[in-house]
Design an enzyme around this catalytic site. Structure first.
Site, PDB file in Angstrom:
ATOM      1  N   GLU A   1      -6.970  -3.050  -7.994  1.00 18.62           N
ATOM      2  CA  GLU A   1      -7.154  -3.945  -6.832  1.00 18.62           C
ATOM      3  C   GLU A   1      -7.237  -5.408  -7.276  1.00 18.62           C
ATOM      4  O   GLU A   1      -8.122  -6.164  -6.868  1.00 18.62           O
ATOM      5  CB  GLU A   1      -8.388  -3.539  -6.022  1.00 18.62           C
ATOM      6  CG  GLU A   1      -8.364  -2.112  -5.520  1.00 18.62           C
ATOM      7  CD  GLU A   1      -7.300  -1.829  -4.462  1.00 18.62           C
ATOM      8  OE1 GLU A   1      -6.630  -2.770  -3.987  1.00 18.62           O
ATOM      9  OE2 GLU A   1      -7.136  -0.641  -4.130  1.00 18.62           O
TER      10      GLU A   1
ATOM     11  N   CYS B   1       9.450   1.973   3.950  1.00 18.01           N
ATOM     12  CA  CYS B   1       9.083   1.857   5.362  1.00 18.01           C
ATOM     13  C   CYS B   1       9.417   3.180   6.056  1.00 18.01           C
ATOM     14  O   CYS B   1      10.149   4.013   5.521  1.00 18.01           O
ATOM     15  CB  CYS B   1       9.894   0.714   5.972  1.00 18.01           C
ATOM     16  SG  CYS B   1       9.644   0.426   7.737  1.00 18.01           S
TER      17      CYS B   1
ATOM     18  N   MET C   1       0.844  -1.188   0.000  1.00 19.84           N
ATOM     19  CA  MET C   1       0.000   0.000   0.000  1.00 19.84           C
ATOM     20  C   MET C   1       0.886   1.246   0.000  1.00 19.84           C
ATOM     21  O   MET C   1       2.033   1.201   0.436  1.00 19.84           O
ATOM     22  CB  MET C   1      -0.920  -0.012   1.217  1.00 19.84           C
ATOM     23  CG  MET C   1      -1.901  -1.175   1.146  1.00 19.84           C
ATOM     24  SD  MET C   1      -3.217  -1.110   2.350  1.00 19.84           S
ATOM     25  CE  MET C   1      -4.112   0.328   1.866  1.00 19.84           C
ATOM     26  N   ASN C   2       0.339   2.338  -0.520  1.00 21.49           N
ATOM     27  CA  ASN C   2       1.023   3.634  -0.556  1.00 21.49           C
ATOM     28  C   ASN C   2       2.277   3.637  -1.434  1.00 21.49           C
ATOM     29  O   ASN C   2       3.230   4.347  -1.159  1.00 21.49           O
ATOM     30  CB  ASN C   2       1.372   4.113   0.858  1.00 21.49           C
ATOM     31  CG  ASN C   2       0.147   4.264   1.706  1.00 21.49           C
ATOM     32  OD1 ASN C   2      -0.904   4.683   1.218  1.00 21.49           O
ATOM     33  ND2 ASN C   2       0.252   3.923   2.972  1.00 21.49           N
TER      34      ASN C   2
ATOM     35  N   GLN D   1      -5.726  -7.969  -6.494  1.00 22.96           N
ATOM     36  CA  GLN D   1      -5.640  -9.021  -5.479  1.00 22.96           C
ATOM     37  C   GLN D   1      -7.008  -9.625  -5.176  1.00 22.96           C
ATOM     38  O   GLN D   1      -7.117 -10.752  -4.717  1.00 22.96           O
ATOM     39  CB  GLN D   1      -4.984  -8.507  -4.195  1.00 22.96           C
ATOM     40  CG  GLN D   1      -5.805  -7.538  -3.376  1.00 22.96           C
ATOM     41  CD  GLN D   1      -5.622  -6.087  -3.792  1.00 22.96           C
ATOM     42  OE1 GLN D   1      -5.007  -5.786  -4.805  1.00 22.96           O
ATOM     43  NE2 GLN D   1      -6.148  -5.176  -2.988  1.00 22.96           N
TER      44      GLN D   1
ATOM     45  N   LYS E   1       0.400   2.827  -6.831  1.00 18.70           N
ATOM     46  CA  LYS E   1      -0.281   1.987  -7.825  1.00 18.70           C
ATOM     47  C   LYS E   1      -1.438   2.731  -8.483  1.00 18.70           C
ATOM     48  O   LYS E   1      -1.562   2.728  -9.704  1.00 18.70           O
ATOM     49  CB  LYS E   1      -0.809   0.690  -7.184  1.00 18.70           C
ATOM     50  CG  LYS E   1       0.242  -0.268  -6.694  1.00 18.70           C
ATOM     51  CD  LYS E   1      -0.342  -1.527  -6.097  1.00 18.70           C
ATOM     52  CE  LYS E   1      -1.273  -1.307  -4.942  1.00 18.70           C
ATOM     53  NZ  LYS E   1      -0.700  -0.697  -3.742  1.00 18.70           N
ATOM     54  N   SER E   2      -2.274   3.370  -7.685  1.00 18.98           N
ATOM     55  CA  SER E   2      -3.432   4.087  -8.237  1.00 18.98           C
ATOM     56  C   SER E   2      -3.003   5.268  -9.089  1.00 18.98           C
ATOM     57  O   SER E   2      -3.590   5.531 -10.138  1.00 18.98           O
ATOM     58  CB  SER E   2      -4.358   4.557  -7.115  1.00 18.98           C
ATOM     59  OG  SER E   2      -4.878   3.450  -6.421  1.00 18.98           O
TER      60      SER E   2
END
Length: 193
Positions: free
Chosen positions: A88, A145, A11-12, A90, A15-16
């Site tokens: 999305e 991270c 996430m973050n 997944q 991708k979008s």
């Protein structure tokens, strides 16, 4: 020749943003992209892909019972489709991933699928697993991270910010529920400095 592309990350990772940009690039060239997102992800409204940088794209939705091959075939008969873009990924079922492969192989339409690879427990989602089995091309998008190292893991956190290890695989949420971590901090359960 068309290909099945799988672009995955934590996430973050953007991708979008990349999906919206790819969609725009096709439109800018006078081409006809078809983008879809699963109905289950309604964080920003049904059929809305939203990026953290402020971009938004309204698209069609599909459920896990939807036959994507037949849907794309019907849309393609109405109006030429130059690319099928899936958000999305997944959340795709095994059958739907095979349908994406058929879209590429039988309809000669490129497919670009964006999604997470693993869940908050470090386990593959069914859609991710089958995309890793069938995709022609893979690309890992990078995220970091809190320590600055590459983030591999999606960590679900509770209201107190503690890393959770148990629960249902699918729980829709954003920055309020998930944090991208490197493997070290994921295994240590340290979501923040």
């Amino acid at each position: 020749m068309a290909s099945l592309h799988y672009k995955f990350a934590t996430m973050n990772s953007g991708k979008s943003t990349q999906l919206i940009q790819a969609h725009f690039n096709y439109l800018e060239r006078g081409m006809h992209p078809l983008a879809m997102t699963p109905a289950i992800d309604d964080r920003f409204g049904v059929g809305v892909i939203s990026a953290r940088v402020g971009l938004e794209l309204r698209v069609e939705v599909f459920s896990d019972s939807c036959d994507l091959f037949e849907m794309v075939k019907a849309r393609h008969a109405e109006r030429h489709i130059d690319v099928f873009i899936v958000d999305e990924a997944q959340f795709l079922t095994k059958e739907q991933v095979y349908q994406l492969a058929r879209i590429v192989d039988e309809q000669d339409i490129p497919v670009i699928a964006y999604g997470l690879k693993t869940d908050f427990r470090g386990e593959l989602f069914p859609g991710s697993y089958h995309l890793l089995c069938l995709a022609d091309k893979f690309e890992e998008l990078k995220s970091i991270c809190w320590c600055g190292n590459k983030a591999h893991m999606n960590s679900r956190v509770n209201e107190a910010g503690q890393v959770m290890r148990d629960g249902e695989q699918v729980e829709i949420g954003g920055n309020d529920r998930y944090v991208s971590l490197c493997r070290k901090h994921y295994l240590e359960g340290r979501a923040f400095k």
